[in-house]
Design an enzyme around this catalytic site. Structure first.
Site, PDB file in Angstrom:
ATOM      1  N   CYS A 112       0.807  -1.218   0.000  1.00  0.00           N
ATOM      2  CA  CYS A 112       0.000   0.000   0.000  1.00  0.00           C
ATOM      3  C   CYS A 112       0.843   1.273   0.000  1.00  0.00           C
ATOM      4  O   CYS A 112       0.368   2.329  -0.402  1.00  0.00           O
ATOM      5  CB  CYS A 112      -0.949   0.007   1.195  1.00  0.00           C
ATOM      6  SG  CYS A 112      -2.083  -1.395   1.247  1.00  0.00           S
ATOM      7  N   HIS A 249      -3.624   7.299   1.884  1.00  0.00           N
ATOM      8  CA  HIS A 249      -3.953   5.948   1.426  1.00  0.00           C
ATOM      9  C   HIS A 249      -5.334   5.604   1.953  1.00  0.00           C
ATOM     10  O   HIS A 249      -5.627   5.797   3.144  1.00  0.00           O
ATOM     11  CB  HIS A 249      -2.917   4.958   1.942  1.00  0.00           C
ATOM     12  CG  HIS A 249      -3.330   3.531   1.818  1.00  0.00           C
ATOM     13  ND1 HIS A 249      -3.776   2.994   0.627  1.00  0.00           N
ATOM     14  CD2 HIS A 249      -3.387   2.526   2.742  1.00  0.00           C
ATOM     15  CE1 HIS A 249      -4.090   1.727   0.821  1.00  0.00           C
ATOM     16  NE2 HIS A 249      -3.861   1.415   2.083  1.00  0.00           N
ATOM     17  N   ASN A 279     -10.079  -0.241  -0.392  1.00  0.00           N
ATOM     18  CA  ASN A 279      -8.620  -0.179  -0.324  1.00  0.00           C
ATOM     19  C   ASN A 279      -8.041  -0.811  -1.591  1.00  0.00           C
ATOM     20  O   ASN A 279      -8.097  -2.021  -1.770  1.00  0.00           O
ATOM     21  CB  ASN A 279      -8.137  -0.924   0.923  1.00  0.00           C
ATOM     22  CG  ASN A 279      -6.633  -0.891   1.103  1.00  0.00           C
ATOM     23  OD1 ASN A 279      -5.893  -0.532   0.196  1.00  0.00           O
ATOM     24  ND2 ASN A 279      -6.174  -1.274   2.291  1.00  0.00           N
TER      25      ASN A 279
END
Length: 322
Positions: A112, A249, A279
């Site tokens: 990520c 993020h 996500n």
């Protein structure tokens, strides 16, 4: 010399999976997911749609926004955990699909955090005169790594891609310059077991499935990301309060809110797409970046703060003036 963002692009697969769709085959509900994560839907790539296809579409949009063509590109960095093949790098596949000339192309894998890491690497190329037109792409098909019986993880992730074009730009050496102003990158390999995939070519010989200790990740995320944010702002020579837009993020809404609160960032400054994208790992920041530009909030000259945290653990932050 600064590396300046001159174009931003995004791509989302056409298939949308709602929370109610997931509730048909896993023990969950729309209310349960929204309350804990803020996520309402996610996009899912088609079975015959590799990550390079997602990256290719985002790259085309970014190049068009920058007024560039594939012929101008001399550097491609793809941040991904879910590349097409074990090798070659997905970046080289994107290079071929774009029809870009011979140049530099490779992948960065920091899960990520990958897009922030990739931006830092590309900044080094551009700011030092080694690239005149760089594509930095975050692209993921995270749904391919899901254990669809694990409601604690399968509801969290989606697929997509985002891209930016970086070009060299002259500046005065002040914080008013357009371009990358400061980075802070971190990693702590002792926290590997908090978030990982239980497979790999040199261990199991399989792709594996994503495993996560969500509560532990949350605890580390809020504290560690906040430190990196202040470090990046310090290197940039700006105060966090001076930032126009915070592009985090998109892990889940609780982490977004926790980090913003800890850093004293007004909620109105937060670009949040987690409800509609979920996500998307390395793709989440450029997807949110593109979203903020397209809806008219983010404008040329704005001071932006980007941050991410992923498996490893890895994390980092970046300050950039658009």
């Amino acid at each position: 010399m600064r590396s300046v963002v001159t174009g931003v692009g995004a791509y989302l697969p056409s298939k949308v999976v709602t929370n109610d769709d997931l509730a048909k085959f896993v023990d969950t509900s729309d209310e349960w997911i929204v309350e804990r994560t803020g996520i309402r839907q996610r996009h899912q790539a088609a079975d015959d749609q590799p990550v390079s296809d997602l990256a290719f579409e985002a790259a085309k949009e970014a190049l068009a926004a920058a007024g560039k063509t594939a012929a101008d590109v001399d550097l491609i960095i793809v941040a991904t955990t879910t590349g097409d093949l074990t090798f070659p790098a997905t970046a080289t596949i994107v290079q071929r699909k774009l029809g870009a000339p011979v140049g530099v192309a490779f992948d960065v894998q920091a899960v990520c955090s990958g897009f922030v890491y990739a931006m830092s690497v590309a900044d080094g190329f551009v700011a030092r005169g080694h690239s005149k037109c760089a594509l930095v792409i975050g692209a993921e098909a995270m749904t391919r790594l899901m254990d669809w019986s694990d409601r604690g993880t399968c509801v969290l992730f989606g697929d997509g891609a985002g891209a930016i074009v970086l070009e060299p730009g002259e500046g005065e050496g002040t914080t008013d310059d357009r371009g990358m102003l400061g980075f802070a990158l971190r990693a702590d390999g002792t926290k590997q077991d908090l978030l990982y995939v239980d497979g790999g070519p040199s261990t199991t010989g399989t792709v594996g499935k994503l495993r996560m200790l969500g509560n532990q990740v949350f605890k580390h995320a809020v504290v560690n990301i906040s430190e990196a944010i202040h470090a990046a702002a310090g290197k940039a020579g700006v105060a966090v309060a001076d930032v126009d837009w915070f592009i985090p993020h998109q892990a889940n809404q609780r982490i977004l809110q926790g980090v913003a609160h800890r850093c004293g960032i007004d909620e109105e400054k937060v670009i949040s797409t987690v409800a509609i994208h979920a996500n998307t790992s390395a793709a989440s920041i450029p997807l949110a970046f593109a979203h903020g530009i397209k809806d008219g909030r983010i404008k040329k000259g704005d001071l932006l703060l980007l941050e991410a945290m992923g498996g490893g653990l890895t994390w980092g932050a970046c300050v950039v003036r658009l």
